[in-house]
Design an enzyme around this catalytic site. Structure first.
Site, PDB file in Angstrom:
ATOM      1  N   GLU A 248       4.588  -6.137 -11.781  1.00 11.54           N
ATOM      2  CA  GLU A 248       4.660  -7.118 -10.697  1.00 11.54           C
ATOM      3  C   GLU A 248       3.492  -6.882  -9.763  1.00 11.54           C
ATOM      4  OE1 GLU A 248       8.357  -7.304  -8.613  1.00 11.54           O
ATOM      5  OE2 GLU A 248       9.546  -7.296 -10.441  1.00 11.54           O
ATOM      6  N   LYS A 250       1.695  -5.937  -6.500  1.00 11.73           N
ATOM      7  CA  LYS A 250       2.109  -5.114  -5.359  1.00 11.73           C
ATOM      8  C   LYS A 250       1.559  -5.776  -4.101  1.00 11.73           C
ATOM      9  CE  LYS A 250       2.521  -0.346  -3.722  1.00 11.73           C
ATOM     10  NZ  LYS A 250       2.412  -0.582  -2.308  1.00 11.73           N
ATOM     11  N   ARG A 271      12.199  -1.501   6.317  1.00 12.60           N
ATOM     12  CA  ARG A 271      12.452  -0.313   5.519  1.00 12.60           C
ATOM     13  C   ARG A 271      13.015   0.822   6.370  1.00 12.60           C
ATOM     14  NH1 ARG A 271       7.730   2.598   2.104  1.00 12.60           N
ATOM     15  NH2 ARG A 271       8.647   4.634   2.339  1.00 12.60           N
ATOM     16  N   ARG A 419      13.093   7.616  -4.851  1.00 12.02           N
ATOM     17  CA  ARG A 419      11.777   7.403  -5.409  1.00 12.02           C
ATOM     18  C   ARG A 419      11.861   7.914  -6.836  1.00 12.02           C
ATOM     19  NH1 ARG A 419       6.943   6.560  -2.837  1.00 12.02           N
ATOM     20  NH2 ARG A 419       7.632   7.196  -0.790  1.00 12.02           N
TER      21      ARG A 419
HETATM   22  P1  ATP Z   1       2.292   2.317  -0.286  1.00 14.36           P
HETATM   23  O1  ATP Z   1       1.708   3.118   0.817  1.00 14.36           O
HETATM   24  O2  ATP Z   1       1.603   2.508  -1.589  1.00 14.36           O
HETATM   25  O3  ATP Z   1       2.567   0.906   0.051  1.00 14.36           O
HETATM   26  P2  ATP Z   1       4.911   3.046   0.236  1.00 14.36           P
HETATM   27  O4  ATP Z   1       5.147   4.477   0.548  1.00 14.36           O
HETATM   28  O5  ATP Z   1       4.889   2.095   1.352  1.00 14.36           O
HETATM   29  O6  ATP Z   1       3.633   2.961  -0.634  1.00 14.36           O
HETATM   30  P3  ATP Z   1       6.261   2.883  -2.235  1.00 14.36           P
HETATM   31  O7  ATP Z   1       7.672   2.908  -2.533  1.00 14.36           O
HETATM   32  O8  ATP Z   1       5.540   4.112  -2.607  1.00 14.36           O
HETATM   33  O9  ATP Z   1       6.054   2.548  -0.715  1.00 14.36           O
HETATM   34  O10 ATP Z   1       5.587   1.631  -2.953  1.00 14.36           O
HETATM   35  C1  ATP Z   1       6.358   0.512  -3.101  1.00 14.36           C
HETATM   36  C2  ATP Z   1       6.182  -0.419  -1.932  1.00 14.36           C
HETATM   37  O11 ATP Z   1       5.379  -1.492  -2.344  1.00 14.36           O
HETATM   38  C3  ATP Z   1       7.486  -1.029  -1.528  1.00 14.36           C
HETATM   39  O12 ATP Z   1       8.088  -0.273  -0.498  1.00 14.36           O
HETATM   40  C4  ATP Z   1       7.121  -2.437  -1.066  1.00 14.36           C
HETATM   41  O13 ATP Z   1       6.939  -2.432   0.329  1.00 14.36           O
HETATM   42  C5  ATP Z   1       5.796  -2.701  -1.718  1.00 14.36           C
HETATM   43  N1  ATP Z   1       5.835  -3.750  -2.755  1.00 14.36           N
HETATM   44  C6  ATP Z   1       4.991  -4.791  -2.835  1.00 14.36           C
HETATM   45  N2  ATP Z   1       5.230  -5.544  -3.901  1.00 14.36           N
HETATM   46  C7  ATP Z   1       6.269  -4.985  -4.564  1.00 14.36           C
HETATM   47  C8  ATP Z   1       6.972  -5.326  -5.744  1.00 14.36           C
HETATM   48  N3  ATP Z   1       6.650  -6.372  -6.478  1.00 14.36           N
HETATM   49  N4  ATP Z   1       8.002  -4.528  -6.126  1.00 14.36           N
HETATM   50  C9  ATP Z   1       8.325  -3.448  -5.378  1.00 14.36           C
HETATM   51  N5  ATP Z   1       7.694  -3.068  -4.241  1.00 14.36           N
HETATM   52  C10 ATP Z   1       6.669  -3.838  -3.827  1.00 14.36           C
END
Ligand code: ATP
Length: 595
Positions: A248, A250, A271, A419
């Site tokens: 998907e 991001k 979040r 996670r």
């Molecule tokens: P990053 O700093 O890389 O954004 P993070 O710590 O905020 O990471 P992670 O869980 O590591 O969060 O990465 C997933 C995040 O990506 C999710 O919390 C969400 O906010 C975002 N995201 C964007 N598109 C998607 C998607 N298609 N599916 C899941 N998460 C997504």
């Protein structure tokens, strides 16, 4: 329970530095509570009166608390202020200033809680005076220790170090018997689903661990967000997912969970479990008609976009929408946003958490009627690296920061607050030296010099160790800041500065000012290296060494949606280091074929 007993226990907890000891004291405290007292006490121990997501803020300003103390003991405000400045803590001053002739009238935990809840909910004209006099009345009945605790609670500066995890541990001690770990996992799951320790505690008190089985996804209570792991290459992602992955886009914005009731009436949660409903009126207006059936709870990313072209805009724009109370109309025009959905957690009476991803996605696609403001994440099921790379390139070209791969295996459930490798993120940064950005929390600050005089010019940054509940340092950063961000950070940090190093911070460096960990910054850097100075993952890879981020730089992005405990963990730092080592020393080339 008498409030004085709670105050005494808090004093003991504040003086304990060993986690196991603190856990035992908390367990004893919880055992002594009646079922009605459990939720209020749990909230108050964390400096709150309601769970986070209800947004009921107790934190009264310093000025109001000074007034209340002055009113309680009939003293001039100036006197209270002067003494508080001398002691460095209005709580201590409130206890010290209490006239010895004052007679304390027993206060119960429930009485104090209900009054504080009433105070927190007061609003409108005259509410400041009403709050002051209600707090003053409570203070008048309090003994010195109670006055101290009450004042700190009212100020939002309890600083007992009692985090959700410490309370979950205490419950596991009470209900786990021999199986502490098993009990902890069950309690944590219930908490991750409800985001309300009060509810979990009450269930436990009434029916023990079996009562937790009834905990379920509920409209109005945010589920803790599922998070993604990382991998160094798309080939490895596919390997992890046994050859097939749903990729998907991001999206780079703000994670939002939308709860849409049977009659519409949406609620939005971040979040960090803040209620952001008021801040995105256009999303709320679009949600009710975006589903073929209701109620639903859906998960997605709120992103800035250009309504004329449909193109995504840089994530920084959305931060201008957060925390806004005024000018909402103007902000809606200046920074148009849409919500891109990628998961579903509840449909009708059916919780979806234990459904495999493929089924959840199919349900989401069946229910959503995409429109200008509500969409579905772009997605493709890929079976080889070339396909994956093409999709990744398209994601970048469309303004996304990479892809999230999702496992299509049967076991690929929605794991609240977890996670895991069911979701793996792969970002553009991974092709650079340091495989990802790091979200680190400020634990200290250094005064700026020259052009930066008057502000803080550099910051001591830490990551989070969820096992020890500590913040070990990772680096000192002073690059990447513009004047505006330094000014903003200086102002912010002045609110959370403390006189001594917080117990939870592990550091060998001594900054000019220590702060309570709360402000999270995104950092880039050249690489991670072993360091005798920093404490992240200390002794994990080499004795007396931790990991440090070399040439760290502020990316310009303050992660306002992250609490200190949501920053990058020690485990993640170790994995990033390992990824980097793997890249530096590629597998030895196979021997050339024998001639
Ligand atoms: P990053 O700093 O890389 O954004 P993070 O710590 O905020 O990471 P992670 O869980 O590591 O969060 O990465 C997933 C995040 O990506 C999710 O919390 C969400 O906010 C975002 N995201 C964007 N598109 C998607 C998607 N298609 N599916 C899941 N998460 C997504």
């Amino acid at each position: 329970m008498r409030y004085s007993e709670l105050a005494e226990t808090c004093q003991r907890i504040g003086a304990i530095s060993k986690r196991l000891e603190a856990r035992a004291v908390l367990a004893d405290l919880i055992r002594a509570l009646s079922p009605e007292e459990i939720a209020p006490t749990l909230y108050m121990l964390q400096g709150q009166v309601r769970p986070d997501y209800e947004g009921v803020e107790l934190g009264a300003g310093e000025a109001l608390a000074v007034k209340a103390v002055a009113q309680a003991w009939g003293l001039p405000e100036e006197e209270v202020k002067r003494q508080a400045q001398a002691s460095g803590d209005l709580g201590t001053t409130a206890g010290d200033l209490r006239p010895s002739s004052a007679v304390s009238e027993p206060l119960s935990v429930l009485e104090v809680y209900e009054e504080l809840l009433r105070v927190a909910r007061m609003s409108g004209t005259g509410s400041q005076e009403q709050k002051t006099s209600a707090i003053a009345q409570l203070l008048r009945r309090a003994n010195p220790l109670e006055a101290q605790l009450l004042t700190r609670l009212v100020l939002g500066k309890l600083r007992l170090g009692v985090k959700e995890m410490s309370l979950i541990d205490a419950f596991a001690v009470i209900y786990g018997g021999e199986d502490f770990k098993g009990a902890k996992a069950r309690i944590e799951t219930a908490f991750n689903v409800t985001s309300d320790l009060g509810e979990v505690g009450v269930r436990l008190a009434r029916g023990g661990l079996p009562a937790l089985e009834e905990t379920t996804v509920t409209l109005g209570k945010p589920v803790r967000a599922m998070l993604a792991e990382r991998e160094a290459t798309l080939a490895k992602v596919l390997e992890r997912m046994e050859g097939t992955a749903a990729l998907e886009y991001k999206y780079d914005g703000l994670r939002l969970q939308a709860h849409v009731g049977p009659q519409g009436s949406p609620q939005l949660f971040s979040r960090r479990l803040e209620n952001l409903t008021e801040q995105f009126p256009e999303i709320c207006a679009a949600l009710p008609s975006a589903f073929r059936r209701r109620p639903v709870i859906v998960d997605g990313e709120c992103v800035p976009f250009d309504p004329d072209t449909g193109e995504l805009r840089p994530f920084q724009e959305i931060s201008r929408r957060r925390g806004r109370k005024y000018d909402l109309e103007k902000m809606m025009e200046d920074v148009p946003v849409k919500l891109v959905l990628f998961d579903i957690l509840l449909e009708g009476a059916r919780p979806c958490l234990t459904m495999p991803y493929a089924q959840r996605r199919a349900l989401l696609e069946e229910l959503v009627i995409p429109g200008e403001r509500i969409g579905l994440s772009n997605r493709e099921v890929v079976r080889d690296v070339t396909q994956a790379e093409t999709f990744f390139d398209r994601a970048l070209a469309d303004g996304c920061e990479g892809v999230v791969a999702k496992s299509v295996a049967e076991g690929s459930v929605y794991k609240p607050g977890g996670r895991g490798f069911w979701w793996i993120k792969y970002k553009r940064e991974y092709t650079q030296e340091l495989a990802d950005t790091v979200d680190a929390v400020i634990v200290g600050a250094f005064h700026g010099r020259g052009k930066r005089a008057g502000w803080f010019g550099a910051f001591l940054m830490a990551v989070y160790d969820p096992v020890e509940e500590t913040f070990p340092t990772l680096c000192k950063v002073g690059t990447g800041f513009d004047e505006a961000s330094l000014q903003e950070l200086t102002e912010l940090l002045h609110q959370s500065k403390v006189t001594v190093k917080p117990e939870c911070v592990e550091s060998s460096l001594e900054p000019d000012v220590w702060v309570e960990p709360s402000v999270v910054l995104e950092l880039t850097g050249a690489e991670l290296s072993l360091s005798p100075v920093h404490f992240a993952a200390r002794n994990r890879l080499r004795k007396d060494c931790g990991l440090a981020l070399r040439f760290p730089r502020f990316s310009g992005r303050r992660r306002t949606e992250k609490a200190a405990e949501d920053c990058t963990t020690v485990e993640e730092i170790v994995r990033l280091y390992e990824t980097q080592v793997r890249k530096e020393s590629p597998e030895p080339a196979p021997d050339p074929p024998a001639p």
